[in-house]
Design an enzyme around this catalytic site. Structure first.
Site, PDB file in Angstrom:
ATOM      1  N   CYS A  29       0.782  -1.065   0.016  1.00 59.07           N
ATOM      2  CA  CYS A  29      -0.084   0.051   0.023  1.00 59.07           C
ATOM      3  C   CYS A  29       0.690   1.271   0.051  1.00 59.07           C
ATOM      4  O   CYS A  29       0.434   2.325  -0.648  1.00 59.07           O
ATOM      5  CB  CYS A  29      -0.730   0.005   1.047  1.00 59.07           C
ATOM      6  SG  CYS A  29      -1.822  -1.526   1.611  1.00 59.07           S
ATOM      7  N   SER A 450     -14.603  -3.562   6.654  1.00 57.89           N
ATOM      8  CA  SER A 450     -13.833  -3.248   5.880  1.00 57.89           C
ATOM      9  C   SER A 450     -14.512  -2.631   4.705  1.00 57.89           C
ATOM     10  O   SER A 450     -15.709  -2.920   4.492  1.00 57.89           O
ATOM     11  CB  SER A 450     -12.869  -4.500   5.266  1.00 57.89           C
ATOM     12  OG  SER A 450     -12.277  -4.443   4.090  1.00 57.89           O
TER      13      SER A 450
END
Length: 550
Positions: A29, A450
């Protein structure tokens, strides 16, 4: 001391611009951010400034998910915001560019920018590209991995098939590829005006990303010369509404509600759950994962965020706010018309007539909760409560096939203070989907979901169980009713007569214990720092939703 770092008199005399990034090599990420920072530095220096580089932390949800490490995720948002504020203010710097990657780094950058109120540009490092399954060639995201775990537990796939998905889902650098929390919040930054239009859309490994970083460095020096606008001008009720409508239109992560409330809090703007619910009337027009078919990289290829913004502008659903680019609509007009594509529709011909979430109140959530609507068309669910006091206990029950169609899975003591840290329940929700139960059970929690979660899910229940909220009084088998149309979440029992369940604190020392003592309600963004406004006076619940328990 500045001379000792290699700066000469001319460099010291120029504006000092912080280049802050959340680089780490623990996950894809944030992997490119340190390299991108050098292009930002070049842009700052080309624009007449002197760059000063800082690094702060990142906690990657995709790795922490389903473990005790997930408790650190939301708490890291506050630590990142605090560290940016302290580093920039402590060195009396003039402006900042922040490079962000995974989920909490993005709202944290906006929160710090609002506190500092200096000329600021935020650039998202970019999405990962879709993986390709080695067995059948289909596009994959990390969502598919969690769902494959559930499918494996149900006996639908074997070890080799699970390994094929796990080995192929994440092919390189970049944040998770659907309209999960990272890509949702990157789009939010654009609609808030903190990021230049289209630059956040560029994938992490795309050859145009370095030029985007260079442009951000040059842009912040222009903001310095022009005297702004600064973040507290950019973050307004209008831009927050724009951002919330974009979340709804793309069926984005419900975590955006938590983060938008926190950003508004830091900027001193009155914006609450009812504002989020109003935005949720915006139809879903983008066919993006987790509920849809496409990834963020595929949206970029056909026109990116501008496609969504133009469709919303055409319907009169966004306002012409000030951004780091100038006026929002002027920046949209400068984007070339898109060609044929089937990812973003018009508001008049949407994928769904209502948005990807709604705000509910009732017996179980007098201070509100958020229901995720992406990927299914249900507005009502009623069933017996299956009550668990931790994510692990619920996950074990799912894996043991003890959850059945019609059940309402309740996971409590996972709120901001109770968790502590308000973990995401992706391991549970994805396992349910993998077992084919995604549309046949509901899940209620004072924790989070999420951005990759889909199904009939209710989160952010407030007050949370650890603070004595009604969810702590729920018992196994209680009849729970969720009605999106009437905006109610109720239980067929007299909860006030019961003694709430109590949980011994899981963590009593260190940063998470400190966080548990200071964090506020999820209904107000789960913030820890005082803001310019008294947030306790801003929530307005429509009279029709009031109950005795509320």
């Amino acid at each position: 001391m500045l001379r000792a770092t290699g700066l000469d008199d001319a460099a010291i005399a120029r504006p000092l611009v912080a280049v802050v990034h959340t680089w780490s090599d623990v996950s894809p990420c944030n992997l490119t951010l340190r390299d991108l920072a050098q292009y930002v530095r070049a842009g700052v220096e080309a624009g007449g400034g002197t760059a000063v580089e800082f690094n702060t932390i990142a906690v990657t949800d995709g790795i922490a998910m389903g473990t005790d490490g997930m408790r650190a995720s939301l708490a890291s948002r506050e630590t990142i915001a605090d560290s940016i504020e302290l580093a920039v203010s402590g060195h009396c710097l003039d402006a900042l560019v922040v490079l962000v990657g995974c989920d909490k780094t993005i709202p944290a950058a906006a929160m710090a920018a609002a506190r500092l109120d200096l000329p600021t540009v935020i650039l998202y490092g970019g999405t990962i590209m879709p993986g390709r399954c080695t067995r059948d060639g289909r596009a994959l995201t990390v969502q598919d991995v969690f769902e494959a775990v559930g499918a494996h537990a149900a006996g639908h796939i074997d070890d080799a098939a699970l390994h094929a998905v796990e080995s192929s889902a994440c092919p390189g650098a970049g944040a998770c590829g659907g309209q999960f929390t990272a890509n949702t919040m990157a789009m939010v930054l654009t609609f808030l005006g903190l990021s230049p239009l289209q630059l956040n859309d560029i994938p992490a490994l795309h050859p145009d990303k370095p030029a985007a970083a260079l442009a951000c460095g040059m842009r912040v020096t222009q903001l310095l010369r022009d005297g702004g606008p600064t973040p507290r001008t950019l973050i307004s009720r209008a831009s927050l509404r724009n951002a919330a409508r974009a979340v709804s239109a793309t069926a984005g992560s419900t975590n955006a509600a938590l983060h938008l409330l926190a950003i508004a809090h830091e900027a001193g703007v009155r914006f609450d759950l009812e504002d989020m619910h109003e935005a949720a009337a915006t139809p879903v027009i983008a066919d993006l994962k987790p509920g849809g078919r496409y990834t963020a990289a595929e949206l970029f290829e056909v026109g990116g965020t501008a496609l969504v913004a133009k469709a919303l502008r055409e319907a009169g659903l966004v306002e012409n706010v000030v951004t780091v680019d100038g006026r929002f609509f002027d920046a949209l007009d400068a984007v070339p018309a898109a060609g044929a594509q089937d990812i973003v529709r018009t508001v008049s011909a949407p994928l769904k007539p209502n948005g990807g979430f709604a705000i509910l109140y009732g017996d179980l959530a007098p201070d509100g909760c958020i229901v995720k609507l992406a990927g299914h068309g249900r507005t009502h669910f009623e069933g017996p409560a299956r009550v668990f006091d931790s994510e692990e206990a619920a996950f074990a029950a799912v894996q043991a096939r003890r959850i059945h169609a019609g059940d309402v899975v309740v996971i409590r003591f996972e709120g901001p203070a109770g968790g502590p840290g308000m973990r995401e329940m992706l391991a549970v929700t994805a396992a349910l989907v993998g077992q084919g139960l995604g549309d046949d059970v509901a899940l209620i929690t004072d924790g989070r979901f999420s951005g990759a979660t889909h199904g009939f899910m209710v989160g952010h229940v407030a007050p949370e169980a650890a603070h004595g909220g009604p969810i702590a009084r729920l018992r196994e088998g209680d009849a729970v009713r969720i009605d999106v149309t009437t905006r109610r979440i109720d239980v067929g029992a007299e909860l006030s007569a019961r003694t709430p369940a109590r949980l011994v604190p899981r963590i009593e020392t260190g940063v998470l214990a400190k966080y548990a003592r200071s964090v506020g309600s999820a209904s107000r963004g789960a913030v820890t720092a005082p803001g310019p406004l008294d947030r306790h006076e801003t929530r307005v619940i429509p009279a029709v939703l009031h109950t005795e328990s509320a």
